[in-house]
Design an enzyme around this catalytic site. Structure first.
Site, short mmCIF file in Angstrom:
data_model
loop_
_atom_site.label_atom_id
_atom_site.label_comp_id
_atom_site.label_asym_id
_atom_site.label_seq_id
_atom_site.Cartn_x
_atom_site.Cartn_y
_atom_site.Cartn_z
N LYS A 1 0.83 -1.21 0.00
CA LYS A 1 0.00 0.00 0.00
C LYS A 1 0.87 1.26 0.00
CE LYS A 1 -2.20 -1.18 3.84
NZ LYS A 1 -1.66 -2.54 4.16
N ARG B 1 -9.41 0.84 9.14
CA ARG B 1 -9.05 -0.52 9.52
C ARG B 1 -10.16 -1.23 10.27
NH1 ARG B 1 -3.28 -0.08 8.91
NH2 ARG B 1 -2.14 -1.96 9.31
N ARG C 1 -0.51 -9.54 13.19
CA ARG C 1 -1.05 -8.45 12.36
C ARG C 1 -1.97 -9.00 11.29
NH1 ARG C 1 4.36 -5.57 10.80
NH2 ARG C 1 3.02 -4.22 9.55
N ARG D 1 11.75 -1.19 11.65
CA ARG D 1 10.42 -1.13 12.28
C ARG D 1 10.24 -2.28 13.24
NH1 ARG D 1 5.28 -0.22 8.32
NH2 ARG D 1 4.22 -1.33 10.01
N ARG E 1 11.56 -5.85 4.69
CA ARG E 1 11.39 -4.42 5.00
C ARG E 1 11.94 -4.12 6.40
NH1 ARG E 1 5.35 -2.23 4.99
NH2 ARG E 1 5.19 -3.40 6.92
O1 C5P Z 1 -0.57 0.78 8.25
P1 C5P Z 1 0.64 0.21 8.93
O2 C5P Z 1 0.84 -1.24 8.62
O3 C5P Z 1 1.86 1.03 8.74
O4 C5P Z 1 0.30 0.28 10.49
C1 C5P Z 1 1.21 -0.21 11.44
C2 C5P Z 1 0.47 -0.48 12.73
O5 C5P Z 1 -0.16 0.70 13.20
C3 C5P Z 1 -0.66 -1.50 12.61
O6 C5P Z 1 -0.19 -2.83 12.65
C4 C5P Z 1 -1.50 -1.14 13.82
O7 C5P Z 1 -0.93 -1.64 15.01
C5 C5P Z 1 -1.37 0.38 13.85
N1 C5P Z 1 -2.51 1.01 13.15
C6 C5P Z 1 -3.74 1.03 13.78
N2 C5P Z 1 -4.82 1.61 13.16
C7 C5P Z 1 -4.72 2.14 11.95
C8 C5P Z 1 -3.46 2.13 11.28
C9 C5P Z 1 -2.37 1.54 11.91
O8 C5P Z 1 -3.87 0.54 14.88
N3 C5P Z 1 -5.80 2.70 11.35
MG MG Z 2 2.32 1.07 5.10
#
Ligand code: C5P
Ligand code: MG
Length: 192
Positions: A14, A89, A146, A134, A128
């Site tokens: 994404k 989400r 996740r 990260r 990554r």
């Molecule tokens: O979108 P991304 O994978 O970078 O998000 C990393 C983490 O941030 C997710 O695994 C989650 O723990 C948190 N997150 C969330 N709610 C969102 C976006 C991200 O809790 N809307």
């Molecule tokens: Mg991302």
């Protein structure tokens, strides 16, 4: 305005595709994950709380991410549009996003789901993690949590936009440029 939700499991690509889309269409990239990581880096109270959840592969409360998005949307209402990456989400987040945009007389134009198999996302995320450091990208256990969170709480958000004929699947296992071409084709169909 062109408002796109880029959807799909962690590691689907994404963020990578969002970067290419902002170049092509001049959109504002809103990644809640990136916004949260900024808070973590600054060691704000919000960041410290969020990190605990992120490191477990769990979601930050709806109100927190909704307010972050609201703040960013309000700042950029004069833009060409938004790419929402990693948001919404949950169903609650999606409902709030739709309300927020409707209040401004705009709407989500398309949700694009990047389709990538679990084994591939696990490999991509581990790679990554080696480059980015990260903390949630380091172990297969966290990555699987996740994916579980995605399947339990997030995947269902697709139904909302399918119901409004705004949802498209895009094959996300080819090269970055192949995936980008598929996405652009879907966006161009909107303009006809
Ligand atoms: O979108 P991304 O994978 O970078 O998000 C990393 C983490 O941030 C997710 O695994 C989650 O723990 C948190 N997150 C969330 N709610 C969102 C976006 C991200 O809790 N809307
Ligand atoms: Mg991302």
């Amino acid at each position: 305005m062109l408002n796109i939700i880029l959807f799909g499991p962690p590691g689907a690509g994404k963020g990578t595709q969002a970067e290419k889309l902002i170049d092509k269409y001049g959109l504002i990239h809103l990644s809640t994950g990136d916004l949260l990581r900024t808070e973590i880096a600054k060691e704000t109270a919000l960041g410290i709380e969020a990190k605990k959840l992120i490191d477990k592969g769990e979601l930050v409360p709806d109100e927190v991410v909704i307010e972050m998005i609201r703040h960013e949307v309000e700042k950029h209402l004069d833009s060409n549009g938004f790419i929402f990456d990693g948001f919404p989400r949950t169903t609650v987040q999606a409902k709030k996003l739709d309300e927020m945009l409707a209040n401004e007389g705009i709407d989500v134009d398309i949700m694009i789901s990047l389709v990538v198999e679990d084994e591939i996302v696990i490999k991509r995320i581990l790679k990554r993690g080696q480059l980015s450091g990260r903390s949630d990208d380091q172990s297969v256990g966290t990555i699987k949590n996740r994916l579980d969170t995605y399947n339990r709480q997030t995947a269902i958000v697709e139904e909302r936009y399918k119901g409004r004929n705004k949802h498209r699947y895009v094959h996300g296992m080819g090269t970055i440029d192949e995936t980008f071409d598929y996405i652009v084709k879907e966006i161009n169909k909107l303009k006809k």
